[in-house]
Design a protein around this motif. Sequence first.
Motif, PDB file in Angstrom:
ATOM      1  N   ALA A   9      -1.775  -1.060  -5.798  1.00 47.76           N
ATOM      2  CA  ALA A   9      -2.702  -1.561  -4.495  1.00 47.76           C
ATOM      3  C   ALA A   9      -3.960  -0.980  -4.504  1.00 47.76           C
ATOM      4  CB  ALA A   9      -1.888  -1.188  -3.301  1.00 47.76           C
ATOM      5  N   ARG A  10      -3.924   0.320  -5.112  1.00 44.53           N
ATOM      6  CA  ARG A  10      -5.366   0.885  -4.932  1.00 44.53           C
ATOM      7  C   ARG A  10      -6.473   0.362  -5.991  1.00 44.53           C
ATOM      8  NH1 ARG A  10      -5.567   7.464  -4.280  1.00 44.53           N
ATOM      9  NH2 ARG A  10      -7.732   7.737  -4.281  1.00 44.53           N
ATOM     10  N   TYR A  70      -8.856   1.903   2.081  1.00 43.12           N
ATOM     11  CA  TYR A  70      -8.352   1.006   0.912  1.00 43.12           C
ATOM     12  C   TYR A  70      -7.427  -0.085   1.178  1.00 43.12           C
ATOM     13  CZ  TYR A  70      -9.390   4.877  -2.303  1.00 43.12           C
ATOM     14  OH  TYR A  70     -10.066   5.880  -2.917  1.00 43.12           O
ATOM     15  N   ILE A  71      -7.122  -0.420   2.650  1.00 42.61           N
ATOM     16  CA  ILE A  71      -6.312  -1.568   2.950  1.00 42.61           C
ATOM     17  C   ILE A  71      -7.284  -2.639   3.140  1.00 42.61           C
ATOM     18  CG2 ILE A  71      -4.601  -2.632   4.616  1.00 42.61           C
ATOM     19  CD1 ILE A  71      -3.511  -0.069   3.364  1.00 42.61           C
ATOM     20  N   SER A  74      -4.803  -5.367  -1.313  1.00 45.11           N
ATOM     21  CA  SER A  74      -3.775  -4.035  -0.752  1.00 45.11           C
ATOM     22  C   SER A  74      -3.384  -4.480   0.814  1.00 45.11           C
ATOM     23  CB  SER A  74      -4.786  -2.869  -0.838  1.00 45.11           C
ATOM     24  OG  SER A  74      -4.031  -1.869  -0.114  1.00 45.11           O
ATOM     25  N   SER A 105       0.917  -1.132   0.100  1.00 48.86           N
ATOM     26  CA  SER A 105      -0.078   0.040  -0.030  1.00 48.86           C
ATOM     27  C   SER A 105       0.820   1.333   0.163  1.00 48.86           C
ATOM     28  CB  SER A 105      -0.924   0.097   1.221  1.00 48.86           C
ATOM     29  OG  SER A 105      -0.020  -0.146   2.449  1.00 48.86           O
ATOM     30  N   VAL A 146      -3.624   5.161  -0.680  1.00 44.30           N
ATOM     31  CA  VAL A 146      -2.626   4.046  -0.930  1.00 44.30           C
ATOM     32  C   VAL A 146      -2.173   4.237  -2.318  1.00 44.30           C
ATOM     33  CG1 VAL A 146      -3.771   2.470   0.793  1.00 44.30           C
ATOM     34  CG2 VAL A 146      -4.088   2.169  -1.822  1.00 44.30           C
TER      35      VAL A 146
END
Length: 399
Positions: free
Chosen positions: A287-288, A313-314, A294, A274, A283
């Motif tokens: 990864a986004r 977003y993680i 992510s 991320s 991020v």
Amino acid sequence: MQFAALVHTIVQHRPSGGKPNLDTAAFIRLLQDTMACTDTATEKRIIRFQHVSDYRRFIQQLPEVPSSSSPQKSIRQMPTIRGISCRLPAEETLECFSGRVWIEKDCKISVHASTQKSIAVEKGIPWGVSQIKAPLAWSTTTGHHIKVGVIDTGVDFNHPDLRQSLSRGINLLNRSMLPHDDNGHGTHIAGTIAAANQLKGMIGVAPRSLISPVKAFDHNGSAFVSDIILGIEWCVRNRMNVINMSFGMKTRSKALLGAVINAHNAGIIIVASSGNDGKRRSVDYPARYPQTISVGATTKLRRVAPFSNRGTYIDVYAPGDKIVSAWLQGKYHEMSGTSMATSHVSGAIALLLAMKPELTPTEIKNIIKRSIQPLRGNKARRTIGELDVMRMLQAVEKA
């Protein structure tokens, strides 16, 4: 012929009632002329053809150009996104091609980690591998036969902890050479995923999985987006089960997204770091993209590492602070970064796939998110947490 005049010739053929056809011969001439131009500042670009027929005609006609003037050697083909990468004058936007091609800057992209210090020797199971409970799963699964493509700086083929865990892979920077690591980052990632030296060295998360090193990054840990796309294409062609992407950039690339979607649709799980900016609502790419898993980083105390990006977003957190793993010349280094967290997740997915090879990328992402261990100091939100291999395997058993 001037650049603008060439562009005009390219779009002048217009079938009745339709959009203009791409005049492929004129397009190739344009590339010849611009690549031969030495008095203008150029930069790397990615050009994608909107129509597959235009791309096919271009690829067919390119070898027919006389070799003395052929731009072939300077053009890299990226079939899965119907694109090429090449150098063009910095100010050129190809505006006259709207409706036929898209153009974007071929951006630089960097690995996500910072070297901490050299360690004399690492024996046994690193703390991160233990924290995600991987050793408890080894009586059931060790990741046997699962292929993990590590798009990175290459790998140290002579490292005693990795010798049993490597396939040949590919060197995208020099196709005639093995993907030897001249940075260390790729070797570190490979060690966490699949190191297997029980008697004298360290053990990774999935010690019987197979790493295919895809060298897209140079000795500085830097690559172009086009190199990443070629790496993803190689992974799809060679039927990797997982792709580890411990790198990122701030800018969105539609070309990279296209390659990620193709890999996702081919059933490959993509795990991406991320970023190390300590941001709460952002991020890095790739990864986004929703087609990736992510990963953020945690510490030994099961808290989000201060450097890790965090927030919605993680998808999952994993150990990423002060991680010891393999390094160049048979050595070991301690590194911190979301890169290190990502390699733990890739290894965990290898363990899962060895048990249940039929699982799709979407199913695996859902299983990981469903089976997280809550983080410490994060009472407000139970939707995020740390990777837990045993919970993950139990979630599959119940499904």
